[in-house]
Every structure is written in C-alpha cells, then in structure tokens.
Write a protein that holds these residues in place. Structure first.
Motif, mmCIF file in Angstrom:
data_model
loop_
_atom_site.group_PDB
_atom_site.id
_atom_site.type_symbol
_atom_site.label_atom_id
_atom_site.label_comp_id
_atom_site.label_asym_id
_atom_site.label_seq_id
_atom_site.Cartn_x
_atom_site.Cartn_y
_atom_site.Cartn_z
ATOM 1 N N PHE A 260 5.271 4.948 -1.199
ATOM 2 C CA PHE A 260 4.988 4.410 -2.649
ATOM 3 C C PHE A 260 3.088 4.055 -2.074
ATOM 4 C CE2 PHE A 260 7.838 0.887 -1.003
ATOM 5 C CZ PHE A 260 7.309 0.228 -1.635
ATOM 6 N N ARG A 261 2.125 4.271 -2.449
ATOM 7 C CA ARG A 261 1.371 3.104 -1.619
ATOM 8 C C ARG A 261 1.316 1.380 -2.478
ATOM 9 N NH1 ARG A 261 -5.477 3.536 -2.310
ATOM 10 N NH2 ARG A 261 -4.396 3.399 -3.860
ATOM 11 N N PHE A 262 0.601 0.831 -1.440
ATOM 12 C CA PHE A 262 0.885 -0.475 -2.102
ATOM 13 C C PHE A 262 -0.261 -1.615 -2.044
ATOM 14 C CE2 PHE A 262 0.987 -1.681 2.720
ATOM 15 C CZ PHE A 262 1.116 -2.208 2.998
ATOM 16 N N SER A 263 -1.068 -0.315 -1.056
ATOM 17 C CA SER A 263 -2.611 -1.193 -1.265
ATOM 18 C C SER A 263 -3.432 -0.336 -0.847
ATOM 19 C CB SER A 263 -2.473 -2.440 -0.041
ATOM 20 O OG SER A 263 -3.956 -3.288 0.404
ATOM 21 N N ASP A 264 -4.810 -0.983 -0.704
ATOM 22 C CA ASP A 264 -5.598 0.106 -0.294
ATOM 23 C C ASP A 264 -6.262 -0.468 0.705
ATOM 24 O OD1 ASP A 264 -6.868 -2.106 -1.772
ATOM 25 O OD2 ASP A 264 -8.411 -0.777 -2.889
ATOM 26 N N LEU B 189 6.722 -3.133 -5.477
ATOM 27 C CA LEU B 189 6.449 -1.538 -6.577
ATOM 28 C C LEU B 189 6.583 -2.096 -7.447
ATOM 29 C CD1 LEU B 189 10.539 -1.060 -4.711
ATOM 30 C CD2 LEU B 189 8.723 0.321 -4.273
ATOM 31 N N SER B 190 6.036 -0.481 -8.014
ATOM 32 C CA SER B 190 5.904 -0.387 -9.269
ATOM 33 C C SER B 190 7.408 -0.654 -9.805
ATOM 34 C CB SER B 190 5.870 0.447 -9.698
ATOM 35 O OG SER B 190 6.305 2.486 -10.091
ATOM 36 N N ASN B 191 7.314 -1.438 -10.862
ATOM 37 C CA ASN B 191 8.657 -1.832 -12.165
ATOM 38 C C ASN B 191 8.694 -0.827 -13.308
ATOM 39 O OD1 ASN B 191 10.816 -3.305 -12.776
ATOM 40 N ND2 ASN B 191 9.524 -4.825 -14.382
ATOM 41 N N SER B 192 8.334 0.691 -12.915
ATOM 42 C CA SER B 192 8.890 1.837 -13.451
ATOM 43 C C SER B 192 10.363 2.197 -14.085
ATOM 44 C CB SER B 192 8.004 3.091 -12.891
ATOM 45 O OG SER B 192 9.114 3.176 -11.782
ATOM 46 N N ARG B 193 10.963 2.475 -14.558
ATOM 47 C CA ARG B 193 12.336 2.080 -14.757
ATOM 48 C C ARG B 193 12.866 3.438 -13.905
ATOM 49 N NH1 ARG B 193 16.602 2.613 -18.655
ATOM 50 N NH2 ARG B 193 18.065 4.404 -18.679
ATOM 51 N N LEU B 194 12.328 4.067 -13.361
ATOM 52 C CA LEU B 194 13.155 5.268 -12.070
ATOM 53 C C LEU B 194 13.193 4.136 -10.927
ATOM 54 C CD1 LEU B 194 13.878 7.812 -10.742
ATOM 55 C CD2 LEU B 194 11.709 8.040 -10.037
ATOM 56 N N VAL B 195 11.764 2.858 -11.217
ATOM 57 C CA VAL B 195 12.109 2.995 -9.981
ATOM 58 C C VAL B 195 12.915 1.338 -10.474
ATOM 59 C CG1 VAL B 195 11.807 0.312 -8.462
ATOM 60 C CG2 VAL B 195 9.845 2.212 -8.973
ATOM 61 N N PRO C 117 6.565 2.241 2.321
ATOM 62 C CA PRO C 117 4.729 2.360 2.387
ATOM 63 C C PRO C 117 3.623 2.038 3.071
ATOM 64 C CG PRO C 117 6.508 0.093 2.677
ATOM 65 C CD PRO C 117 6.983 1.054 2.760
ATOM 66 N N PHE C 118 3.059 2.155 2.641
ATOM 67 C CA PHE C 118 1.364 2.628 3.318
ATOM 68 C C PHE C 118 0.611 1.782 2.759
ATOM 69 C CE2 PHE C 118 2.364 6.225 0.083
ATOM 70 C CZ PHE C 118 0.961 6.706 -0.273
ATOM 71 N N SER C 119 -1.137 1.784 3.154
ATOM 72 C CA SER C 119 -1.377 1.365 2.599
ATOM 73 C C SER C 119 -2.930 2.930 3.111
ATOM 74 C CB SER C 119 -2.188 -0.187 3.207
ATOM 75 O OG SER C 119 -2.360 0.273 4.847
ATOM 76 N N SER C 120 -3.705 2.972 2.102
ATOM 77 C CA SER C 120 -5.121 4.125 2.001
ATOM 78 C C SER C 120 -5.998 3.839 1.606
ATOM 79 C CB SER C 120 -3.862 5.854 2.328
ATOM 80 O OG SER C 120 -3.746 5.750 1.007
ATOM 81 N N ASN C 121 -6.557 4.361 1.238
ATOM 82 C CA ASN C 121 -7.697 4.690 0.504
ATOM 83 C C ASN C 121 -8.708 5.898 0.854
ATOM 84 O OD1 ASN C 121 -10.195 4.292 2.464
ATOM 85 N ND2 ASN C 121 -9.538 2.157 2.619
#
Length: 276
Positions: A107-111, A121-127, A173-177
């Motif tokens: 999952f991308r955590f930052s740009d 983390l996103s607080n989705s149901r899957l997570v 976790p990774f950061s990218s833009n």
C-alpha cells in the motif's frame, strides 16, 4: 537503491534462507508497477495525474502476482509455498499473494520521501479483515488506567477464512508519486485505531528497489504514420469522362438540342409480357 545490507531477524524466521530472494521479488514488483503507471501517465498527458493513480492501484497486487508466479521457473522446490487468494468482493482478476505463510499487502502511504514509521492503513472492511492475520494490538487504557483489549469481531470473507490460521500479514508500505518511486519497506504490524495507525512489532525495514524495471510483458508500438505522410484527398488520378459525339444527321439538323448523355433504349417487351 535503499541500503538493505543488514538482514531482518523476523524475515529470516518467516522465510529462512530465501529472505533475500523474497525481498528482491517484492522490490522488483513495486518498481515494475511504478514504471507502468508512469508510462500510462506519459501516454495520457494532461495536467492531472488520474492515469498514474488508476494504473497504480490495484496494479501493485497484479505485479506481485506476476513476479511470484515465476517462482515455478526460478525455484521449483519452493513453488508449493506460493498461493494466490482472491477475496470475495476484491478485484475479479487480481489475487493477493500468499508466500511462505505470509500474506502480502502492499500500500502507498505517502507521496513524499518520508519514513514508514508513521504510515497509515486505510480503514476499509477488507483491511479490517486482514487484521485477523496480524499480531494482537496492544491494550488501551481507559480514564482510570484500566487496560482494555481491542475488539475484532468482524467476520472474514470465506476465502480469507480458509487460509491457515498461522498465516502472517506482511505489510509493504511504499512512497511514490508521478515523478518516481521514493522508498519501500516491509514489516509486521497491526491496526490499532480507526485512523489507520499502525503498531509495528517487526520492522518496518527498507526494501531493495532495483534501479531499472524488467521489460517483461511490455511491447513496443509499431512506427506511427505522421499526418504529413498521408496522401491528400485530391492527390489521386483524375477520372476521364466518357464523351459521346453527335451523329452526322443530328449535326445537320439545327432544330435538335444536343444530348450530354447516352440515352437508354426502352425494351420492346417487359418481364410481365414474357411470363404471360
């Protein structure tokens, strides 16, 4: 490339002597997907980054599938440790990779170029369902200092529930833009609140990022024809009209008007007359 010369004790317990190979595969998958997302953005053009974002997620899961599907070629003895799980309600043609008892979740955590210590983390149901494979979160204290356990009463969808109970959730976790891939990490952690805060029990440790992507699955476009190379509508051969000369008898009779086209002769009989 990130400095990853040191080994992770927790990763060695999880993957054994294949730890370095697993790290390289994950790093390569992230690099490949970033390259594809940037290519999509270059092709789309424009001032927005919608093409980059659309190709990025869930593309990282797809790149992990491609990378770990090659294990049967590179390392046949370890092929039985690879499993692909498609959770009900997830993307139809994209699976989660389960490798050596670890369920991979990128999952991308930052740009921005920042550390994953504060990744959320996103607080989705899957997570929240995936947290069933994460360590138990630390207890919280109420106003009176009493430790209260976290509640995880959410039911897993059937395909996740069918995984072995000792499966470990591996966070990536990774950061990218749209300008490039910045940093990538991996580790074991758990969600501790509705804001997406992660409590790390192992890591996060840096992941190796290859300098160049693999060219697997990429095809070159054929040479494109420029508009200036195409023929114009009036560059073809000009049609030659068919001319008919007037009979000599008509030319000697000034009372007849000229005919520009050859007249059709009326048939002497019709089809109906032939049938009767």
């Amino acid at each position: 490339m990130n400095d990853v010369q040191h080994a992770s004790a927790w990763a060695a317990r999880l993957f054994g002597d294949r730890q370095e190979g697993v790290r390289q595969r994950i790093g390569q998958a992230i690099r490949d997907r970033q390259e594809r997302a940037l290519t999509c953005q270059d092709i789309a053009g424009g001032s927005t980054k919608h093409a980059y974002g659309g190709a990025r997620y869930p593309g990282f899961h797809e790149s992990l599938m491609e990378e770990f599907a090659r294990i049967d070629v590179d390392d046949p003895d370890f092929n039985n440790e690879v499993d692909f799980v498609n959770p009900d309600g997830f993307f139809r043609e994209i699976d989660l990779v389960c490798y050596g008892g670890a369920l991979l979740w990128p999952f991308r955590f930052s740009d921005r170029d920042t550390s994953a210590e504060r990744a959320k983390l996103s607080n989705s149901r899957l997570v929240r369902e995936l947290m069933g494979f994460a360590p138990s979160p630390p207890p919280v204290e109420d106003l009176f200092g009493t430790h209260l356990p976290h509640s995880r009463s959410i039911d897993m969808r059937p395909r996740l529930a069918a995984l072995p109970s000792d499966t470990k959730l591996l966070l990536i976790p990774f950061s990218s833009n749209a300008n490039g891939l910045l940093k990538a990490y991996w580790g074991i952690g758990t969600l501790i609140d509705d804001l997406g805060t992660i409590a790390w029990s192992d890591g996060p440790d840096p992941l190796p990022l290859p300098a160049t992507p693999t060219r697997r699955g990429l095809t070159l476009l054929p040479p494109q024809t420029h508009l200036t190379d195409l023929p114009s509508f009036d560059s073809g051969a000009q049609p030659v009209p068919e001319l008919f000369s007037r009979p000599d008898a008509d030319e000697k009779n000034p009372g007849l008007s000229p005919q520009s086209e050859k007249q059709e002769h009326e048939p002497l009989t019709t089809e109906e007359e032939h049938e009767n």
